[in-house]
Design an enzyme around this catalytic site. Structure first.
Site, PDB file in Angstrom:
ATOM      1  N   ASP A 155       7.700   5.250 -10.110  1.00  0.00           N
ATOM      2  CA  ASP A 155       8.671   5.133  -9.046  1.00  0.00           C
ATOM      3  C   ASP A 155      10.083   5.211  -9.354  1.00  0.00           C
ATOM      4  O   ASP A 155      10.782   4.227  -9.538  1.00  0.00           O
ATOM      5  CB  ASP A 155       8.197   3.918  -8.295  1.00  0.00           C
ATOM      6  N   GLY A 181       0.676  -1.203  -0.085  1.00  0.00           N
ATOM      7  CA  GLY A 181      -0.038   0.059  -0.108  1.00  0.00           C
ATOM      8  C   GLY A 181       1.010   1.228  -0.118  1.00  0.00           C
ATOM      9  O   GLY A 181       1.983   1.346   0.077  1.00  0.00           O
ATOM     10  N   ASP A 235       4.834  -4.097  -7.565  1.00  0.00           N
ATOM     11  CA  ASP A 235       4.240  -2.946  -6.920  1.00  0.00           C
ATOM     12  C   ASP A 235       4.610  -1.719  -7.684  1.00  0.00           C
ATOM     13  O   ASP A 235       4.024  -0.541  -7.418  1.00  0.00           O
ATOM     14  CB  ASP A 235       4.203  -2.937  -5.506  1.00  0.00           C
ATOM     15  N   ARG A 240      -1.354  -0.783 -10.007  1.00  0.00           N
ATOM     16  CA  ARG A 240      -0.181  -1.430 -10.361  1.00  0.00           C
ATOM     17  C   ARG A 240      -0.645  -2.843 -10.476  1.00  0.00           C
ATOM     18  O   ARG A 240      -1.896  -3.524 -10.066  1.00  0.00           O
ATOM     19  CB  ARG A 240       0.710  -1.134  -9.101  1.00  0.00           C
ATOM     20  N   ARG A 270       3.234  14.127  -7.708  1.00  0.00           N
ATOM     21  CA  ARG A 270       3.141  13.384  -8.960  1.00  0.00           C
ATOM     22  C   ARG A 270       1.739  13.335  -9.505  1.00  0.00           C
ATOM     23  O   ARG A 270       0.762  13.228  -9.212  1.00  0.00           O
ATOM     24  CB  ARG A 270       3.819  12.055  -8.511  1.00  0.00           C
TER      25      ARG A 270
END
Length: 501
Positions: free
Chosen positions: A269, A97, A259, A190, A183
């Site tokens: 990421d 999470g 993830d 995902r 962002r």
């Protein structure tokens, strides 16, 4: 920098949120209110992106520190953390999470596309476990630089809307200034989001999520005879294309856990990511990738592995008969390799100026890469200087300087010129086409580190600003910034990059 913006208590910038993910079942997410910080100030605001999102750029530029730090929640926002699981370096974790990311909400941009706006580093969420939910300034700057550079390079990626210094320290190996990045993504769903539901046997939830993803990201497959199989195949296509593009610019993600694999097909990421200097297919920068699982040349296979994990989650939806569902999934996953190879070879052929197709093209591409590896030639400079060589042998000199054994590249150049001689374009046209796919500038690891050190140690953001300016036009020569195209000196070389969490 005007610190007076930190006094703003009530933002005047309206944001037209339409939060579809918040309307999904409650167990898909959890409310997560940002934790206020003491003295935020806005160090970077992406005005063109704000305008693309349909936001009031003037108001945000003036008052954005309060919103982008999380101190003030805009009207219409429904801040939440998203639930997901994930394979981390091959080991499955059933609950991860958003531990330090908070989704403010979604907007419809000027192109009619739904986009997430998310704060990263804005404090604890229900998924933070023992973490503080904060981000150090360095990782914020790195993500801003690299995500915007990827966009300028033409590679699907999340975007950076703003970067804020919080005025508060974070405690890692040492005390560091804190930061928050805002962002923007097509979504933050995902492979791990699907894994979270599959691990709980929540087939109804998987169907809801799959239908949502089809509506949001793959509307063309609505009405397909087997929509969930079509979803797997569509996601495979986007991942194969994305990772091929990574390899064509020398990008190493560094932490391709499930993830960190976005179903939208965007790069997401930017933790221990890096770009190749000297070409080495086994190159690893990430300090946490001790076994080389996510090395440069391993990324295509990991992309397939991640897509196999995605397909596994959808098995109950692929077919009522379990064995048939497995066969359908396996057939789809088996097609990944050919898809990737087609995208990668097309990209590499464009880099060496080939538009037509001949049987020996793959060998020609591989021959150059092998010569680069033997000679530790710089990846980006080799291809950029090859553009000059395409205009004639007078341009060979600077290219040859990159090879310790010049005879190695001379032999390849001879075969290459014989091949390009059968292309329909003139030498000048070929060189011009090559310069549109071979960047002069990439986010050099040492330049990123220099910008971070100056900001963290001295509060100096001039290197950060300059680097962003240069990288906004990666395919232009920009003579006054020529130093930014150079590889690092031995004393400047970055050997390890860090996740920043």
């Amino acid at each position: 920098m005007d610190h007076s913006q930190t006094k703003q208590q009530k933002p005047v910038a309206p944001i037209a949120f339409d939060n579809s993910y918040a309307r999904l079942p409650a167990h898909f997410h959890a409310a997560a209110v940002p934790t206020p910080v003491s003295e935020p100030w806005l160090i970077k605001f992406n005005r063109p992106l704000a305008e693309e999102l349909g936001l009031d750029a003037d108001a945000l530029e003036r008052d954005g520190a309060a919103i982008f730090s999380g101190n003030v929640i805009p009207e219409g926002a429904e801040p939440l953390g998203m639930a997901y699981a994930g394979h981390q370096f091959g080991q499955f974790v059933p609950l991860l999470g958003d531990g330090r990311a908070i989704l403010l909400g979604e907007v419809i941009d000027s192109n009619g596309k739904r986009r997430d706006i998310q704060l990263k580093g804005a404090g604890k969420t229900p998924y933070s476990r023992r973490g503080d939910g904060r981000a150090a300034l360095g990782p914020v700057l790195r993500e801003y630089i690299v995500s915007e550079a990827m966009f300028a390079l033409g590679i699907p990626a999340t975007r950076a809307l703003a970067a804020v210094v919080t005025g508060e320290p974070v405690y890692r190996e040492r005390v560091l200034p804190g930061g928050v990045i805002t962002r923007v993504a097509a979504s933050h769903i995902r492979v791990g989001t699907f894994q979270f539901l599959a691990a709980r046997g929540d087939t109804d939830g998987l169907k809801v999520l799959a239908d949502y993803v089809i509506d949001r990201h793959y509307p063309d497959i609505k009405g397909h005879e087997r929509p969930y199989l079509a979803l797997v195949e569509a996601a495979i296509e986007r991942q194969a294309s994305l990772i091929a593009r990574w390899l064509c610019v020398g990008f190493i993600h560094g932490v391709m856990n499930t993830d960190n694999c976005a179903i939208s097909g965007e790069t997401i990421d930017f933790g221990p990511c890096a770009f190749l200097d000297a070409y080495d297919p086994a190159k690893v920068f990430s300090s946490i990738d001790r076994g080389g699982r996510y090395a440069y040349a391993s990324q295509p296979a990991i992309g397939q592995w991640n897509m196999a994990r995605f397909a596994e989650t959808l098995l109950p939806l692929l077919d009522a008969e379990a064995s048939e569902a497995v066969n359908l999934a396996n057939d789809a996953i088996a097609g990944y390799g050919a898809r990737f190879q087609a995208h990668w070879l097309a990209g590499m052929k464009a880099k060496i100026g080939l538009q037509t197709e001949e049987d020996g093209d793959l060998d020609l591409v591989q021959g150059l890469l092998n010569a680069m590896h033997r000679n530790e030639a710089d990846f980006t400079l080799t291809f950029r200087r090859l553009c000059d060589a395409a205009e004639g042998s007078a341009g060979d000199g600077p290219l040859r300087e990159l090879f310790a054994n010049a005879a190695d590249i001379d032999a390849w150049l001879s075969a290459w010129r014989e091949r390009t001689g059968r292309e329909p374009l003139s030498d000048a046209q070929t060189a011009a086409a090559m310069r549109t796919v071979n960047p002069a500038f990439i986010p050099r690891n040492h330049r990123i580190e220099q910008a971070i050190r100056a900001a963290e140690d001295d509060g100096d953001f001039s290197l950060f600003e300059a680097l962003n300016d240069v990288l906004a036009k990666p395919y232009e020569d920009q003579p006054k910034f020529a130093a930014y195209a150079a590889p690092p000196q031995p004393s400047e070389e970055v050997l390890k990059t860090f996740c920043g969490t």
